[in-house]
Design an enzyme around this catalytic site. Structure first.
Site, short mmCIF file in Angstrom:
data_model
loop_
_atom_site.label_atom_id
_atom_site.label_comp_id
_atom_site.label_asym_id
_atom_site.label_seq_id
_atom_site.Cartn_x
_atom_site.Cartn_y
_atom_site.Cartn_z
N ASP A 28 -7.37 -1.45 -7.32
CA ASP A 28 -7.89 -2.29 -6.10
C ASP A 28 -8.04 -3.61 -6.52
O ASP A 28 -8.33 -3.77 -7.78
CB ASP A 28 -9.16 -1.41 -5.76
CG ASP A 28 -9.31 -1.83 -4.16
OD1 ASP A 28 -8.49 -1.41 -3.26
OD2 ASP A 28 -10.29 -2.87 -4.01
N ARG A 52 -6.46 13.23 -4.15
CA ARG A 52 -7.55 12.19 -3.68
C ARG A 52 -8.88 13.45 -3.24
O ARG A 52 -9.87 13.09 -3.34
CB ARG A 52 -7.45 11.36 -2.46
CG ARG A 52 -8.41 10.50 -2.12
CD ARG A 52 -8.89 9.61 -2.98
NE ARG A 52 -9.90 8.82 -2.35
CZ ARG A 52 -11.32 9.35 -2.10
NH1 ARG A 52 -11.40 10.44 -2.58
NH2 ARG A 52 -12.37 8.70 -1.58
N ARG A 107 0.86 -1.15 0.09
CA ARG A 107 -0.05 0.10 -0.09
C ARG A 107 0.91 1.24 0.05
O ARG A 107 0.57 2.22 0.49
CB ARG A 107 -0.98 0.00 1.32
CG ARG A 107 -1.91 -1.40 1.31
CD ARG A 107 -2.60 -1.66 0.20
NE ARG A 107 -3.85 -0.79 0.32
CZ ARG A 107 -5.10 -1.10 0.88
NH1 ARG A 107 -5.03 -2.37 1.61
NH2 ARG A 107 -6.03 -0.46 0.72
N TYR A 162 -15.62 -10.57 0.15
CA TYR A 162 -16.14 -9.26 -0.34
C TYR A 162 -17.62 -9.35 -0.97
O TYR A 162 -18.60 -8.72 -0.64
CB TYR A 162 -15.23 -8.15 -0.96
CG TYR A 162 -14.16 -7.75 -0.19
CD1 TYR A 162 -14.48 -6.91 0.91
CD2 TYR A 162 -12.98 -8.04 -0.20
CE1 TYR A 162 -13.60 -6.21 1.73
CE2 TYR A 162 -11.93 -7.44 0.59
CZ TYR A 162 -12.23 -6.81 1.50
OH TYR A 162 -11.19 -6.13 2.46
N ARG A 188 -2.88 6.75 1.32
CA ARG A 188 -3.17 7.87 2.08
C ARG A 188 -2.42 8.69 3.10
O ARG A 188 -2.43 9.63 3.66
CB ARG A 188 -4.46 7.35 2.91
CG ARG A 188 -5.92 7.29 2.01
CD ARG A 188 -7.05 6.74 2.76
NE ARG A 188 -6.78 5.51 3.25
CZ ARG A 188 -7.38 4.73 3.90
NH1 ARG A 188 -8.64 5.18 4.24
NH2 ARG A 188 -6.95 3.65 4.31
#
Ligand code: CP3
Length: 342
Positions: A76, A40, A27, A151, A31
């Site tokens: 993703d 973003r 990752r 998911y 962020r």
């Protein structure tokens, strides 16, 4: 054998000697970087993954800031499923509009045709390749079939993915069919990324650790084998990461991959004893260790390198970097990993 002059990351994937230990960070595009948050704030996450210019920009951000030895495509694990017609929003985790609960839904899931359904992913790979600093290799990735099933069945991130695990017992044949379809779709997806220029392929099995070894073997591993068999002829290193997979390593050892990603709960020397000499390992600093003072961070890096041994080690965190991590700590991490002997 002398250390190779090319990519240390690719050499380490193949167990060849390297001049320094390569590092990238799970990752790494995301962020914790102010430049990511700035972009973003203007563009939603799904658009970032679909616009090749923006996906390439975000992929490259961490490589411009740090001397990382590989780039991972910004995307993703749910992106290819969107291409297969599944309605998914990100908030920030994936939310599936109509969770999979019936055989009918599973049967209706179409195969993935990458050039038609997710052409922007391959275009992103090509843009990254053209601009990547220091000629760093580009890693293509996909979610593991079982993690995707989690998911799809639960519809959102949960702690135990209870409905997904229950479905393995309540409707095993439906689960098997879904896993086979996902395995084939991810094989097509990863193949397309490699054909667009990705030099290594990684599968993230984030929720493997929820399963007992027997269910892991029967459902998750069988599906991964199905994918990996289709990828082998491509000739690029294959990486399999199973989060919380410490109790599953004996089964993972049977998988035909070059590299196994290990989380921080299992020391790399212990993992190697089970995995055998022929597989490289990737990992496994605790993401929390990036909050240590500089000297303690260096000590932790040395410990991981010592446990991994000099060959066939790609340094990484044991799981994704936390969003509140100080980017300066990542710079110190990369320096510490590169210093000294592999
Ligand atoms: O590693 C990278 O830098 C490449 C990009 C990448 C993302 N997701 C971007 C992302 C990768 C490799 C992933 C994989 C992924 N996505 C996994 C497997 C790895 C793991 O951490 O176990 C999983 C389980 C997902 C599903 C997912 N997507 C979750 C749980 C979330 C929620 C928030 C988070 O960051 O964990 C997402 C959204 C997501 N994917 C974001 C990013 C940067 C945050 C979205 C935002 O900016 O709002």
């Amino acid at each position: 054998m002398k250390p190779s002059a090319g990519s240390t990351f690719l050499a380490a994937c193949r167990g060849e000697p390297v001049s320094h230990t390569p590092i990238w960070v799970m990752r790494q595009a995301g962020r914790y970087l102010p430049e990511y948050r700035e972009l973003r704030a203007k563009v939603d996450f799904a658009t970032l993954t679909r616009r090749p210019d923006l996906a390439a920009e975000v992929t490259l951000q961490p490589l411009r800031r740090f001397e990382l030895d590989a780039a991972i495509l910004f995307s993703d694990i749910m992106t290819p499923l969107q291409g297969m017609g599944v309605q998914i929003e990100f908030a920030p985790g994936p939310i599936v509009r109509e969770p999979f609960r019936t055989m009918k839904q599973i049967e209706a899931l179409p195969p993935l045709v990458p050039e038609r359904d997710v052409p922007f992913v391959m275009e992103s790979v090509r843009l990254v390749k053209a601009e990547v600093p220091r000629g760093a290799p580009v890693i293509g990735f996909a979610g593991g079939p079982f993690t995707l099933l989690c998911y799809l069945v639960c519809g959102k991130p949960t702690k135990e993915f209870a409905a997904a695990r229950a479905s393995l017992y309540a409707a095993p044949q439906a689960a098997e069919l879904l896993l086979e379809k996902l395995a084939d779709a991810m094989a097509a997806y990863l193949t397309a990324q490699a054909q667009a220029g990705a030099q290594a392929l990684m599968m993230f099995e984030s929720w493997a650790g929820l399963l007992a070894p027997a269910e892991f073997r029967h459902f998750a591993l069988r599906a991964v084998e199905r994918t990996m068999k289709q990828l082998r002829p491509l000739g690029v290193p294959l990486i399999y990461y199973a989060n919380q997979g410490g109790s599953l390593l004996a089964d993972i050892a049977t998988l035909d991959v070059d590299v196994v990603g290990v989380d921080w709960r299992t020391p790399l020397d212990v993992a190697r004893r089970t995995l055998g000499e022929r597989k490289a390992v990737q990992g496994n600093l605790d993401p929390a260790a990036l909050f240590a003072p500089p000297q303690e961070l260096r000590n932790q890096v040395q410990r991981v390198k010592r446990e991994a041994g000099p060959r066939g080690h790609i340094f990484n965190l044991g799981h994704g970097i936390w969003p509140d991590t100080d980017p300066d700590a990542v710079a110190r991490l990369v320096d510490a990993v590169h210093q000294g002997m592999p």
